[in-house]
Design an enzyme around this catalytic site. Structure first.
Site, mmCIF file in Angstrom:
data_model
loop_
_atom_site.group_PDB
_atom_site.id
_atom_site.type_symbol
_atom_site.label_atom_id
_atom_site.label_comp_id
_atom_site.label_asym_id
_atom_site.label_seq_id
_atom_site.Cartn_x
_atom_site.Cartn_y
_atom_site.Cartn_z
ATOM 1 N N GLU A 118 14.575 -15.164 -0.310
ATOM 2 C CA GLU A 118 14.993 -16.480 0.955
ATOM 3 C C GLU A 118 14.138 -17.406 1.039
ATOM 4 O O GLU A 118 14.483 -18.561 1.319
ATOM 5 C CB GLU A 118 15.262 -15.751 1.943
ATOM 6 C CG GLU A 118 16.430 -15.067 2.516
ATOM 7 C CD GLU A 118 16.339 -14.373 3.981
ATOM 8 O OE1 GLU A 118 15.365 -14.845 4.644
ATOM 9 O OE2 GLU A 118 17.054 -13.201 4.045
ATOM 10 N N ASP B 202 0.878 -1.155 0.036
ATOM 11 C CA ASP B 202 -0.058 -0.029 -0.015
ATOM 12 C C ASP B 202 0.940 1.189 0.068
ATOM 13 O O ASP B 202 1.795 1.220 0.815
ATOM 14 C CB ASP B 202 -0.770 -0.122 1.476
ATOM 15 C CG ASP B 202 -1.866 1.135 1.293
ATOM 16 O OD1 ASP B 202 -2.849 1.032 0.534
ATOM 17 O OD2 ASP B 202 -1.815 1.941 2.213
#
Ligand code: NOJ
Length: 568
Positions: free
Chosen positions: A277, A228
């Site tokens: 990751e 956002d």
């Protein structure tokens, strides 16, 4: 919760046809459906949608044929801005359910072969967030104040705001706080409502906290984040005045000291490392309003986020010339950064496209119903055009039912904070947030479990005929058009991801392009004009947004406001 919570059933295991060998990059071609949890499905009959409601309707989304679901915020929040004011980033608001419900939803979606993207709101928190409350309680000099933008006011008594910035929702972007003894104190910055204080991203504690929040939801198994106000976190040093009036008109057209500052990209580089990751291609999607598509492309450089919303496309009217221009610009600007172009027509902040196209061109906030039949015809045509373009497409809940905006909501039911801040001159976003009609003849039309039960915004009586139940099985319905379009898009080798189209010569008002693949080519025709147009038939009709075009002597007639798909 462990990192592997939902990883076992991650949809990588079931690559879709159009992904083929490139299922690794699922997000380059994905159709992503936005669920606005307040208005999707209400499981407990309190009039407010919730996560168990969404969970129960996941098979509907699987059958519709979408690849991923983006959920607008469902976190603990006082709901001053419908959940975009977060009080606790790691908790589900009780009105939406619990963390267990979120876990079940993520697992079920994965079982059904869909991915889940959640909303992340890093520009501001709720004023009820623990940090902000403590900052207020502890008074000037509190270390907690450094996590927000607290400043002394100007004027002899500090009675004037620290600078001239205006809030996006109207009025000044600063509110004066009270000292612990009740006397007027420092001011704090809020680019949106006063209940949404902006974080200070120069504070290491803020950056650390958001890295930890990212990991929390990644460990819960989510496949990505819609970020956002992704262009807002970093403010120009010294918070300089802008000068002049009508600042809101500059938004999206000019570089502002609080938007699209180069420093935001450092944040995304650090987030990308975290996303990478985790197994299974977790993504970040920027809600970034920038002055140009070229600047939007900066957010999706290879070491930053994966996608950015294409608001320039959303803001384009149903007109061939303008559409061709924005399509070319969008594709050209993403190519150098090797990011997929995205396409979007509606979301929870703009007037639904069935209503925008029912009216003369006038931006993304329209207050009149216009010519509904025309709007729907164009909306259907615009959707087929969008789904034929190379890249990833976003759908907003209810557009598959052809829902119009509800333009005549009574003021007393409205909840959009900007409606109140702008004294009723702006802030009509509730019109696109009315709960979905699922079934039955009495409101809330299956949105809640009981006929005659509540819904947080009233639904128009005509929506019985637009419900999922009413449209299912009707080959002329908008719902069946979406189902067919998504099925064809999934199956046709030339559709889905890609980086370009080949424009074909076409009469005025018509867009015509070709997409190639080794296993078969595809042509899309979109007639945006008011007159039928005769053209060469490129092959076999796959789908049309209106009556199926008839091929006669190698030619066909394209109906006005109609898009057709052709196998070549
Ligand atoms: C963008 C969101 O989409 C909108 O609904 C919200 O009001 C603002 N950001 C502030 O968070």
């Amino acid at each position: 919760m462990t990192q592997n919570l939902a990883a076992t059933s991650r949809p990588d295991a079931a690559p879709t046809a159009q992904d083929g060998a490139a299922s690794r990059d699922w997000w380059r071609s994905a159709v992503i459906y936005q669920v606005y949890p307040r208005s999707f499905a209400d499981s407990n009959g309190d009039g407010m949608g919730d996560l168990p409601g969404v969970r129960s309707r996941l098979p509907y989304l699987r059958d519709l044929g979408v690849d991923a679901v983006w959920l607008s915020p469902f976190y603990a929040s006082p709901q001053a801005d419908a959940g975009y004011d977060v009080a606790d980033y790691r908790a589900v608001d009780p009105m939406f359910g619990s963390l267990l419900d979120a876990d079940g939803l993520i697992r079920d979606a994965h079982e059904l072969g869909m991915r889940i993207i959640v909303d992340l709101v890093p520009n501001h928190s709720s004023d009820q967030h623990e940090w902000f409350q403590r900052a207020l309680r502890e008074g000037p000099g509190s270390a907690l104040r450094e996590r927000y933008h607290f400043r002394a006011g100007k004027g002899t008594e500090g009675e004037l705001p620290p600078n001239d910035w205006e809030s996006i929702f109207g009025g000044p972007a600063w509110t004066r706080s009270h000292n612990p003894d009740g006397t007027p104190g420092e001011w704090y910055l809020h680019l949106f409502a006063p209940e949404q204080p902006d974080f200070n991203w120069d504070s290491p504690a803020v950056a650390d906290e958001f890295r930890s929040i990212l990991r929390f939801w990644l460990d819960m198994g989510v496949d990505g984040f819609r970020i956002d106000v992704a262009h807002g976190m970093v403010k120009a040093p010294g918070l300089p005045d802008i000068g002049g009036s009508e600042q809101l008109k500059l938004l999206g057209n000019d570089v502002m000291p609080f938007f699209d500052q180069d420093g935001v990209h450092e944040i995304y580089r650090s987030w990308r490392k975290i996303l990478d990751e985790y197994p299974g291609q977790r993504i970040g999607v920027a809600e970034a309003w920038t002055p140009t598509v070229q600047r939007t492309a900066n957010y999706v450089r290879p070491d930053e986020l994966h996608q950015a919303f294409n608001f320039q496309y959303l803001g384009t009217h149903w007109e061939a010339g303008a559409l061709r221009e924005v399509i070319d610009l969008s594709l050209d600007s993403m190519r150098p950064v090797d990011a997929p172009t995205t396409w979007v027509l509606s979301n929870h902040d703009v007037t639904r496209h069935a209503t925008r196209f029912a009216n003369p061109p006038g931006g993304t906030q329209i207050r009149t119903a216009g010519d509904r039949e025309l709007g729907l015809r164009r909306a259907r045509a615009a959707t087929l055009l969008m789904l034929a373009l190379p890249g990833s497409a976003y759908l907003y809940q209810g557009e598959e039912l052809g829902l119009p905006d509800v333009t005549d909501l009574p003021d007393e039911v409205r909840q959009d904070p900007s409606f109140f801040r702008a004294s009723g001159q702006d802030g009509f976003r509730d019109g696109c947030r009315v709960p979905l009609p699922w079934s039955g003849t009495e409101a809330p039309y299956g949105f809640g479990p009981v006929a005659g039960g509540p819904s947080w915004l009233p639904q128009p009586a005509e929506w019985a005929a637009l419900s999922v139940e009413s449209q299912t099985g009707d080959p002329t319905s908008t719902l069946e058009l979406y189902r067919s379009a998504l099925a064809v898009r999934r199956e046709h080798p030339a559709l889905g991801g890609g980086t370009g189209v080949t424009w074909l010569d076409a009469p005025e008002g018509v867009l015509a392009f070709r997409r190639e693949s080794a296993e078969g080519s595809f042509v899309c025709y979109a007639n945006t004009g008011a007159e039928p147009v005769r053209v060469a038939a490129p092959g076999r009709v796959l789908l049309a947004s209106g009556d199926e075009p008839v091929v006669d002597g190698g030619e066909t007639v394209l109906a006005p406001d109609c898009t057709s798909w052709w196998a070549v």
